[in-house]
Design an enzyme around this catalytic site. Structure first.
Site, PDB file in Angstrom:
ATOM      1  N   HIS A 168       0.818  -1.214   0.000  1.00 53.20           N
ATOM      2  CA  HIS A 168       0.000   0.000   0.000  1.00 53.20           C
ATOM      3  C   HIS A 168       0.856   1.270   0.000  1.00 53.20           C
ATOM      4  O   HIS A 168       0.490   2.274   0.626  1.00 53.20           O
ATOM      5  CB  HIS A 168      -0.947  -0.006   1.202  1.00 53.20           C
ATOM      6  CG  HIS A 168      -2.191   0.809   1.020  1.00 53.20           C
ATOM      7  ND1 HIS A 168      -2.180   2.190   0.924  1.00 53.20           N
ATOM      8  CD2 HIS A 168      -3.484   0.434   0.911  1.00 53.20           C
ATOM      9  CE1 HIS A 168      -3.425   2.633   0.785  1.00 53.20           C
ATOM     10  NE2 HIS A 168      -4.244   1.579   0.771  1.00 53.20           N
ATOM     11  N   GLU A 287      -2.535  -0.351  -5.893  1.00 53.34           N
ATOM     12  CA  GLU A 287      -2.608  -1.565  -5.095  1.00 53.34           C
ATOM     13  C   GLU A 287      -3.055  -2.760  -5.939  1.00 53.34           C
ATOM     14  O   GLU A 287      -4.250  -2.952  -6.162  1.00 53.34           O
ATOM     15  CB  GLU A 287      -3.590  -1.354  -3.948  1.00 53.34           C
ATOM     16  CG  GLU A 287      -3.387  -0.074  -3.149  1.00 53.34           C
ATOM     17  CD  GLU A 287      -4.651   0.361  -2.445  1.00 53.34           C
ATOM     18  OE1 GLU A 287      -5.320  -0.487  -1.811  1.00 53.34           O
ATOM     19  OE2 GLU A 287      -5.007   1.561  -2.539  1.00 53.34           O
TER      20      GLU A 287
END
Length: 324
Positions: A168, A287
C-alpha cells in the site's frame, strides 16, 4: 497503537535503488531512486517517524491483508455458510484491508535477509478478524536489478479462505513533491468497477470507453479516484506512472487480476516526512489485488481470490524505474 522498537532493514544496489523496510506491518518506508544530474528522489510519501505508522491512517507503505480492499457488509458467503468479519474502519458496516487488527498493524518476523532481499513471515490463526482457516504468509522483497524491486507473495491455509495481501505504498515521483494530479498515468485496463458512496460495487465491471476511467493511452491523473480496474490479460505492464516533469517513470507489473488506484484525497493536512503538512493528493496508491468485494462475486471475469486447503497461493508485484 504506536510501533515500539521497530527493526529496520535496508536493501541497496550500487548506483541503484536504496530501500528501507521495518518489521511492523512489513512496511516499505523509503525508496530512493537515482536520477542523473540531481540528488536521488524519495518516491514514497511517509510520516515524520516510523513509529507514527501505528497511530496515523493511510496504510503508508504497509503490507495489508488478509484481504486488501473492501468486503461488503463484513461478510463472506460460500457454500451456504456465512462468515462474519470484523468491520473496519470504526463505524463502518463493511471491512477494509483485513479488519481493525489487519496485517498492516502486526509485527512480522524477518525470516531471511541479504543485501538485496528480505522475507517477512506471519502466521494468522483461524478466526483472525473473522476469516476462516489458519494462514501462513511469506512476503519477499527483492532488488531484482539496479532499478527494480519485486514483491513475492506465498500463502497456505488449512481451510478455504480469500487471501489477497498487497503493498500500500503511495508514490510521488516529483523532485519537489506536491500534488500527484499532474503525474501521467497509463493503465492496461479496459474495464473498471463502478462503486457507490461507500466505495462498494454497484454491479460488475464496466467498459472504460468514453468515461473518466479510461487511462489506456496515458494522461494526467487530474482528479480524485479510489477505484478498481480489471487488468487486461497478457498486458506487459499493468501501469506506468510518470512524474510531472517527465524525468522519472515507474512501471508496475503484477500477476494479480486488478489494480486499485487511490489518489490520496484524504491525505491533506497530515504531517509528512519533514513534519510539514501534506497537500491533498500528495501521493497515489497503486494496489494490485482483486476488485472490491470479490470474495462474494465468483461471477466476475477474474481468477478466484479463494485459496483452498492443499494449495499454495503465489503472486508477484514488480516496480521498475527509468529516468529520462
Amino acid at each position: 497503537m504506536p510501533f515500539d522498537h521497530p527493526q529496520f532493514i535496508r536493501l541497496a544496489r550500487p548506483g541503484g535503488l536504496e530501500v528501507t523496510f521495518m518489521d511492523w506491518g512489513a512496511t516499505w518506508l523509503s525508496c530512493r531512486v537515482p536520477v542523473p544530474g540531481e540528488a536521488p528522489r524519495e518516491v514514497l510519501i511517509g510520516h515524520p517517524a516510523p513509529e507514527d505508522h501505528g497511530t496515523r491512517g493511510g496504510y503508508l507503505g504497509a503490507t495489508v491483508g488478509r484481504y486488501a480492499n473492501r468486503i461488503a457488509h463484513a461478510q463472506l458467503q460460500r457454500d451456504g455458510v456465512t462468515h462474519a468479519l470484523a468491520p473496519h474502519p470504526a463505524g463502518s458496516r463493511h471491512q477494509l484491508h483485513g479488519g481493525p487488527d489487519g496485517f498492516s498493524h502486526r509485527r512480522w518476523q524477518v525470516t531471511q535477509q541479504s543485501d538485496t532481499a528480505v522475507t517477512f513471515s506471519l502466521d494468522s490463526p483461524a478466526g483472525d478478524q473473522g476469516f476462516p482457516g489458519a494462514l501462513h504468509l511469506d512476503v519477499t522483497y527483492t532488488l531484482t536489478d539496479a532499478m527494480a524491486m519485486s514483491m513475492e507473495i506465498r500463502a497456505t491455509v488449512d481451510a478455504p479462505c480469500p487471501v489477497a495481501p498487497t503493498q500500500h505504498a503511495y508514490f510521488n515521483l516529483d523532485a519537489q513533491p506536491g500534488s500527484v494530479l499532474g503525474h501521467t498515468l497509463q493503465l492496461a485496463a479496459g474495464q473498471y468497477l463502478p462503486v457507490d458512496a461507500e466505495l462498494l460495487p454497484v454491479d460488475g465491471p464496466h467498459p472504460v470507453e468514453g468515461t473518466a476511467f479510461d487511462f489506456r493511452t496515458g494522461r494526467a491523473i487530474g482528479g480524485d479516484y479510489d477505484h478498481g480496474w480489471l487488468l487486461d490479460a497478457g498486458a506487459p505492464a499493468a501501469a506506468v506512472l510518470t512524474s510531472s516533469d517527465g524525468r522519472l517513470a515507474m512501471t508496475l507489473t503484477t500477476s494479480m487480476p486488478a489494480l486499485q488506484v487511490y489518489t490520496g484525497g484524504h491525505l491533506g493536512g497530515e504531517p509528512g516526512r519533514d513534519g510539514a503538512p501534506k497537500v491533498r493528493n500528495a501521493g497515489v496508491a497503486m494496489e494490485p489485488g482483486w476488485l472490491a468485494d470479490s470474495p462474494n462475486h465468483p461471477e466476475w471475469p477474474q481468477r478466484t481470490c479463494w485459496l483452498e486447503l492443499g494449495q499454495t497461493g503465489t503472486d508477484r508485484i514488480e516496480w521498475s524505474w527509468c529516468s529520462r
